[in-house]
Write a protein that holds these residues in place. Structure first.
Motif, short mmCIF file in Angstrom:
data_model
loop_
_atom_site.label_atom_id
_atom_site.label_comp_id
_atom_site.label_asym_id
_atom_site.label_seq_id
_atom_site.Cartn_x
_atom_site.Cartn_y
_atom_site.Cartn_z
N ARG A 132 -7.23 6.83 -8.89
CA ARG A 132 -6.06 6.07 -8.44
C ARG A 132 -5.76 6.35 -6.98
N TRP A 133 -5.82 7.64 -6.65
CA TRP A 133 -5.53 8.01 -5.24
C TRP A 133 -6.59 7.44 -4.31
N LEU A 193 -7.34 1.57 0.29
CA LEU A 193 -6.58 0.41 0.78
C LEU A 193 -5.86 0.76 2.08
N PHE A 209 -8.23 4.76 -4.74
CA PHE A 209 -7.94 3.33 -4.62
C PHE A 209 -6.86 3.10 -3.56
N ALA A 210 -5.75 3.81 -3.70
CA ALA A 210 -4.64 3.62 -2.77
C ALA A 210 -5.03 4.07 -1.36
N GLY A 211 -5.73 5.24 -1.30
CA GLY A 211 -6.13 5.75 0.00
C GLY A 211 -7.11 4.81 0.69
N PHE A 270 2.17 -7.25 -3.07
CA PHE A 270 0.87 -7.92 -2.94
C PHE A 270 1.05 -9.42 -3.15
N ILE A 320 0.83 -1.20 0.00
CA ILE A 320 0.00 0.00 0.00
C ILE A 320 0.87 1.25 0.00
N LEU A 347 2.21 1.95 -3.29
CA LEU A 347 1.13 2.48 -4.13
C LEU A 347 0.97 3.99 -3.88
N LEU A 348 1.07 4.38 -2.60
CA LEU A 348 0.92 5.79 -2.26
C LEU A 348 2.14 6.60 -2.66
N ARG A 385 3.82 6.48 -5.37
CA ARG A 385 4.08 6.37 -6.80
C ARG A 385 4.53 7.68 -7.43
#
Lengths: 585, 188
Positions: free
Chosen positions: B117-118, B124, B120-122, A123, A23, A26-27, A29
């Motif tokens: 996208r944010w 999660l 989605f990540a946020g 993941f 995660i 992902l943040l 990126r």
């Protein structure tokens, strides 16, 4: 004892570290450097927590550590269970995934890393950890899916036509497998009334007390066996392996072959040697039924994988097919052990029964295969990075120009063959010993199958020598072709990049800097040293595997570990009245 | 310009057909791109009525999800359905140009895709974070609790469940994920 052994955070830690890292990457990126740092930190953390869990469970005094997610007691909520088997598999994952990640950071192109590589990689690790840890059969399916979803994308990562084709068959086959798995799990739930593996083992053990019809579970177990064989790439279900392994980036392939494949093996061990073994069917236990199947598929895998690998003219395909053959060596002791699980073992053998010894042998061989094959795939990846191809025609004479690369390949290959003092020697030794002990002490069909397996293992071992030697001769010895000569002189002695490397694949591979190669060489060297180190200190591996074997075959211990306070599962199948309050306050 | 039988493709010039004119008038006054979709008045009117209902239902499902039928996932799917209805009936640009008031040209990438996208990540992060929070208190991963707030003006008693945080995370993840797919595919 109850207070100390349940809900220890170390059990869930591998899962959480992988999940949190995925995660966070992902943040992160927006900046590739931040993402890389987070990803590497997560990788180090993952290896650290798996080592800690291994130290706690396998080396320490703890035996079975249950972890009740959401604080729901055992049969109602999802339980994570860390016993010696799970902890050993996690440690294996920790050993392979960190070097592969470091390799990927320098090897996978920047655009790819920016796109989604790091979240997917972590993941995938989360899925692997969850599958190793869970004590709930439906949850096992979920973690399989988490793992496979990520691996689908990682296989198609380069998005060329051949990658897409490989990924398509990989995805379709695994989706089919998942559907069958879901059907089987649904059937098991309908028959036994529980999804918790410990509860299922208990109910299958006393079918009358829980009003369970045992017979259908045999067919459902057979379905599950087929699914796990597909995931592990055992022979009748091996056809996706070469294309998928070739398509994925090298570090991903290292993890797919080293770790993801072992999840299938782990699931076979866990479900058959721990859970289904408890049931009594018309002609014996579940192991009596799966034993011959496992032996025959293992024999077919070893022979087919070996023969197919010998004939390949491309290193990655050769290694992928060799994976099919090597999985045969892992499955063989399991199959032989299943034929006569309760055969007592003489002194000096790691394991008190043949079942425990067979699992231990399979684990040692898994460890060997994970590290050695991971190393070999990374060597292939380095060759792709440097020269742009792994076809034998266009390679040769690399040993003189790239000693680290050659040395790493040599050690990996020798470990695959099984030369002492590398860990592969002990893997092969134990596998053969399982066959000899079972063949000598058993009788009738079981002994004949054991001897058959042993003969096939011999053939497989000879074939391994043949293809490793062939690859070595073609890639590392002989006269280097012109392309190799130009590229490697520039790369390894002068260190300046020359565009000659780009000749191979439209410039795509010609952008390998000296730093990249240095990091790759270090990773290879570390893995090679790991092979030697664990070979010299093989006692540790064998002891850990022995403990894991005992844990895997000790159904009563597993059930007691999951239910520290006895009698929680006393209610009938449909009794939904839970005794905990779910942590409400 | 308003040739209904031919394609009214050059959308940026806002072909003043009867229907599009209406829309331009009720919007922020900016001359937005015309709809190059051949949707009917009926479809557009129905969507105008239905979308708010769908969104409200989705939110209701989200907020009651932890102890009644519903939840983050199904609420998110409904929300995404509402957005997809807008996309399908009014076109890709409408959402950002009319509903969100952002200038856009057909050449630029669809701005909300980045937000999805944010989200989605946020989402999660929120879901995983709410699961890890109990670890600080020494409780297992994902342990949930509930608190009752009394004496509120209209509600009287309100149930605040920690599961709602998890549900919100799921909601964000699913809305973000689904709309990323829809927007990405729709752009191509």
């Amino acid at each position: 004892m109850v207070a100390s052994s349940v809900n220890q955070p170390v059990v869930v830690a591998p899962l959480l570290v992988a999940l949190a890292t995925a995660i966070l990457t992902l943040l992160a990126r927006f900046d590739l450097r931040v993402e890389r740092v987070v990803s590497l930190a997560g990788g180090v953390g993952y290896t650290a927590v798996t080592a800690l869990l291994f130290q706690r469970v396998v080396l320490g005094s703890e035996s079975v550590l249950p972890y009740y997610l959401s604080n729901w007691p055992a049969p109602y909520g999802i339980t994570l269970v860390a016993d010696a088997l799970s902890a050993s598999m996690l440690a294996l994952a920790g050993v392979v995934t960190l070097p592969a990640l470091v390799f990927a950071v320098v090897s996978v192109r920047e655009r790819g890393q920016r796109l989604s590589f790091h979240p997917l990689y972590h993941f995938m690790l989360a899925g692997v950890s969850g599958a190793f840890l869970t004590g709930d059969i439906f949850n096992l399916f979920v973690w399989f899916e988490v793992m496979l979803m990520s691996s689908y994308v990682l296989v198609v990562f380069y998005s060329g036509p051949e990658h897409t084709r490989a990924a398509l068959s990989y995805v379709v086959l695994n989706l089919l497998g998942s559907a069958v798995m879901l059907v089987a799990i649904g059937g098991l739930y309908a028959t036994t009334g529980t999804l918790n593996m410990a509860a299922m083992a208990r109910r299958l053990g006393e079918p009358a007390a829980y009003n369970v019809a045992v017979a259908p579970t045999l067919g459902l177990a057979a379905l599950l066996l087929a699914v796990f064989a597909l995931k592990a790439g055992i022979v009748p279900f091996h056809f996706w392996v070469p294309a998928a392994y070739r398509a994925a980036p090298a570090p991903v392939t290292a993890v797919l072959a080293g770790v993801v494949k072992k999840v299938g093996i782990y699931a076979i061990v866990r479900l058959f040697f721990t859970v289904f073994v408890a049931a009594e069917y018309a002609n014996g236990s579940a192991l009596d039924y799966v034993g011959p199947v496992l032996v025959v598929t293992a024999v077919a895998s070893m022979v087919y994988g070996g023969l197919a690998a010998v004939g390949r003219d491309e290193l990655e395909q050769l290694l992928a097919l060799s994976s099919v053959g090597q999985v045969g060596f892992i499955v063989l002791p399991l199959g032989i052990a299943a034929l006569a699980p309760n055969l007592p073992m003489p002194n000096g053998v790691p394991g008190e029964t043949l079942a425990a010894f067979g699992v231990a042998a399979a684990l040692v061989y898994s460890f060997n295969h994970a590290v050695a094959k991971g190393l070999l795939f990374l060597v292939a990846g380095t060759l792709t990075d440097v020269i742009g191809t792994t076809e034998f025609d266009r390679l040769g004479g690399i040993a003189r120009r790239a000693p680290v690369l050659a040395g790493a390949f040599l050690l990996g290959g020798l470990s695959l063959i099984g030369v002492p003092p590398l860990i592969g020697f002990f893997g092969k030794l134990l596998v053969f010993r399982v066959g000899v002990l079972a063949g000598a002490a058993g009788s009738g069909t079981a002994a004949r199958l054991a001897w058959l397996g042993l003969a096939a293992a011999l053939v497989g071992a000879v074939l391994t020598i043949a293809y490793v030697t062939r690859a070595w001769n073609a890639v590392f010895w002989g006269e280097p072709p012109k392309t190799v000569e130009a590229v490697l002189e520039e790369r390894w002695s002068a260190g300046r990049r020359e565009s000659t490397a780009a000749a191979a694949d439209g410039g795509q591979f010609g952008v390998t800097s000296r730093r990249t190669l240095a990091v790759e060489a270090v990773v290879l060297a570390v893995l090679a040293v790991t092979l030697v180190g664990f070979g010299v200190g093989a006692d540790l591996v064998v002891e850990a595997a022995a403990e894991a074997g005992e844990a895997a075959t000790d159904t009563a211990g597993y059930v007691d570990g999951v239910y520290p306070e006895d009698g929680i599962d006393g209610v009938p199948a449909d009794g939904g009245d839970h005794s905990g309050d779910g942590g409400g306050h | 310009m308003s040739d209904e039988t031919e394609s009214n493709r050059p959308a940026a010039t806002a072909g003043p057909t009867d229907e599009t004119e209406q829309t331009v008038n009720t919007s922020t006054g900016r001359v937005g791109p015309a709809f190059d979709h051949r949707t009917t008045v009926i479809a557009r009117t129905v969507v105008r009525v239905v979308v708010p209902v769908v969104v409200v239902t989705a939110l209701a499902l989200l907020f009651q999800g932890h102890n009644r039928p519903g939840g983050g996932f199904i609420g998110a799917v409904l929300t995404a359905t509402a957005a997809v209805l807008v996309y399908v009936i009014f076109g890709l640009e409408y959402l950002q140009s009319h509903l969100l008031g952002i200038d856009s040209s057909p050449n630029e990438p669809h701005a909300p895709t980045g937000w999805y996208r944010w989200l989605f990540a946020g989402g999660l992060a929120l879901a995983a974070g709410s699961g890890m929070f109990p670890l600080l208190a020494g409780l297992p991963f994902l342990t949930q609790g509930v608190a009752f707030v009394h004496g509120l003006p209209i509600y009287g008693e309100l149930e605040v469940a920690s599961a709602l945080a998890f549900d919100l995370g799921v909601y964000g993840t699913v809305v973000g994920g689904l709309l990323t797919v829809v927007a990405e595919v729709g752009e191509e």
